[in-house]
Design an enzyme around this catalytic site. Structure first.
Site, short mmCIF file in Angstrom:
data_model
loop_
_atom_site.label_atom_id
_atom_site.label_comp_id
_atom_site.label_asym_id
_atom_site.label_seq_id
_atom_site.Cartn_x
_atom_site.Cartn_y
_atom_site.Cartn_z
N SER A 157 -9.67 1.57 2.92
CA SER A 157 -8.84 2.32 2.00
C SER A 157 -7.77 1.48 1.28
CB SER A 157 -8.13 3.44 2.76
OG SER A 157 -7.28 2.89 3.76
N SER B 73 -9.87 -0.68 7.15
CA SER B 73 -9.30 -0.47 5.80
C SER B 73 -8.58 -1.67 5.20
CB SER B 73 -8.35 0.72 5.82
OG SER B 73 -9.08 1.91 5.81
N LYS C 158 0.85 -1.20 0.00
CA LYS C 158 0.00 0.00 0.00
C LYS C 158 0.88 1.24 0.00
CE LYS C 158 -3.96 1.88 2.62
NZ LYS C 158 -4.86 1.63 3.77
#
Lengths: 455, 107
Positions: free
Chosen positions: A128, A152, A53
């Site tokens: 996210s 997330s 990420k």
């Protein structure tokens, strides 16, 4: 295949998909094939292509956090989790898309465009960590790193039909994780299977002197726990996570999963976590309050981009207003308000009390002999792109079943439990502090039984 | 509790953000909608605010100890800042002057 061949193949597959006619926009940066290297050919992750990420600092790629304010920013140091994964033989093949600074539940808040759900490209992958989840679900990588501040990792895992783990707060070092809400942020792992996600967690877990909140407790055998079974375990089902208005199809899938666990030897017990109703209001005071402080560093002085203005204050305002997206600005405004003189006690102080009560709810249930809890991960499957962008509060409610684990600091995992109208659905196992092994045993059992039933 | 537009403008100044007239109007509405949901916290019974239970807190916190003043491996942040900052000269970040501050007054 040699150890490097898998990573080279993954890079090729990512480039082919993302540069082709139907990209997912899961990746913000992809490794150059000639830069690939395996640091340890005997490690637990030897040669495994890993997606990271883009809010985890990496020296080989830019770290943008999905924000224009960090466009082109190259970290001078590597996050502990990436360092550990590489030391175990993983090969970082790219950085994945996310909601800007991890603020969002759909990956639509990225300054670099939304990621699409591989199961239905008209829908969001969740967020996210939507880029990481989509990359795993599309078969581009077997595992990925994400971060989970309010769900997330678990919510996008559920939306994309894969496995996502949020460990106990303190289990994994946050060194090099760009801060959003420091008391809630935790690095998590995503994988095609419980074993894949557990394998990555095994490698990145453990004490790190560079993170004062990382814990010294020894890391249990997480990989070995996956096949341990659930015989004799007491699994609680909190009433508050199965409200009257819940989609009946989702309720059926939860009940089917519970029956499978019962057949495997677990005892199912209905329990109550009465302060759950305060979780969303509590989270949306505390997380923005911490964000407003953490994101004050994006001022155009120390790193990232700068908006040239005649004086210092105008430069701060210009840089932040043009560099940050609307959801980030909304949360900074909310947090600044909650922390301002005259409102601090009313909002921040009250939310801290709510957090304690939510934590005590969990402690009370676990003290009463419940080994773990089982809930849906999200109240709905993946929603349409754009569907919730005009209503921030509706978007926030996507996190209703996941934020409590962050508020209490307990570990949670989302594992696929079936599908509704062709869209994957996740079930969530929540365990007491530091008992990721127990959680993985339950998730592993569910995976075996539900995949077995579907085959 | 609700926020008026003037108050939202004041919060924006504190947050070092700038919004256009339409943006601040819309943002004020959105903030009030969110704050309506936050109002649910008013029904919370009294009690102390403690973030983590003892089980949940890292061991170092429970012992009351904190991280040492220096990590064994030195941090690299003292190096390379010139490469990541927007403007850098002679070992310092370069910024524009504060509003109303003349160059010779700042000396």
């Amino acid at each position: 295949m040699t150890t490097l061949a898998k990573a080279a193949h993954a890079v090729g597959a990512i480039q082919e998909l993302e540069n082709g006619g139907a990209p997912l926009n899961a990746f913000l940066a992809v490794a150059h094939p000639e830069s690939l290297a395996v640091a340890n050919s005997e490690g637990l992750l030897a040669g495994i292509p890993l997606a990271v990420k883009d809010n985890l600092a990496t020296t080989g790629f830019d770290t943008t956090c999905g924000s224009k304010v960090l466009e082109g920013y190259r970290s001078p140091y590597e996050s502990t989790v990436v360092r550990r994964a590489k030391a175990a033989g993983a090969v970082v093949v790219g950085k994945t898309n996310l909601d800007e600074f991890a603020m969002g539940s759909s990956t639509e808040n990225s300054a670099y465009g939304p990621t699409l759900n591989p199961h239905d490209r008209s829908r969001v992958p969740g967020g996210s960590s939507g880029g990481s989840a989509a990359a795993v679900a599309a078969g581009l990588v077997p595992m990925a790193l994400g971060s989970d501040t309010g769900g997330s990792v678990r919510q996008p895992a559920a939306f994309c039909g894969i496995v996502g783990i949020k460990p106990t707060y303190g289990r994994v070092s946050r060194y090099g994780l760009v801060a959003y809400a420091s008391s809630l942020d935790q690095v998590g792992t995503l994988g095609r299977t419980v074993t894949d996600a557990a394998r990555l967690l095994q490698v990145v877990s453990g004490y790190d002197e560079r993170d004062a909140t990382s814990d010294e407790r020894p890391v249990p055998d997480l990989l070995g726990a996956v096949g341990r079974g659930v015989e004799g375990l007491v699994i609680g089902v909190p009433n508050e996570y199965l409200p009257d208005g819940l989609d009946p199809a989702l309720r059926d899938l939860v009940n089917t999963a519970l029956r499978e666990l019962e057949e495997a030897g677990a005892k199912i017990r209905r329990v109550s976590l009465p302060h759950t109703r305060y979780a969303i209001p509590c989270y949306y005071v505390l997380a923005p309050a911490e964000a407003s402080s953490n994101l004050s560093r994006y001022d155009g002085v120390r790193y990232g981009v700068r908006c040239a203005e005649a004086d210092l204050i105008s430069m701060y305002q210009g840089t932040r207003s043009t560099g940050l997206g609307i959801e980030v600005k909304r949360r900074i405004m909310l947090g600044t308000y909650a922390l301002s003189a005259g409102y601090y006690d009313e909002y921040y102080g009250t939310a801290q009390r709510a957090r304690r009560m939510i934590t005590e709810d969990f402690r009370s249930v676990f003290d009463d002999g419940v080994d773990a809890l089982f809930t849906p991960t999200s109240p709905t499957p993946a929603f349409k792109i754009g569907e919730r962008m005009d209503d921030p509060m509706e978007m926030y409610l996507s996190d209703v079943f996941t934020v409590t684990a962050n508020l209490a600091g307990i570990p949670g995992i989302s594992v696929p439990i079936g599908s509704i109208r062709g869209l994957p659905v996740g079930g969530q196992v929540l365990a007491p502090w530091w008992q990721e092994d127990q959680m993985l045993a339950i998730a592993g059992e569910l995976e075996t039984r539900i995949q077995g039933a579907e085959a | 509790m609700s926020v008026g537009q003037k108050q939202a403008e004041r919060i924006a100044i504190l947050a070092r953000l700038h919004f256009g007239a339409e943006e601040i109007e819309r943002l004020t509405e959105e903030l009030n909608h969110i704050l309506q949901h936050v109002e649910a916290l008013r029904n919370l019974e009294d009690g102390p605010a403690v973030v983590h239970s003892e089980e949940g807190a890292p061991q170092a916190w429970q012992r009351g100890s904190t991280r040492g003043s220096e990590a064994e491996v030195p941090d690299t942040l003292d190096q390379g800042l010139n490469k990541v900052s927007p403007d850098w000269a002679e070992g310092f970040f370069v910024v524009p002057p504060l509003p109303g501050l003349h160059k010779d007054e700042g000396a």
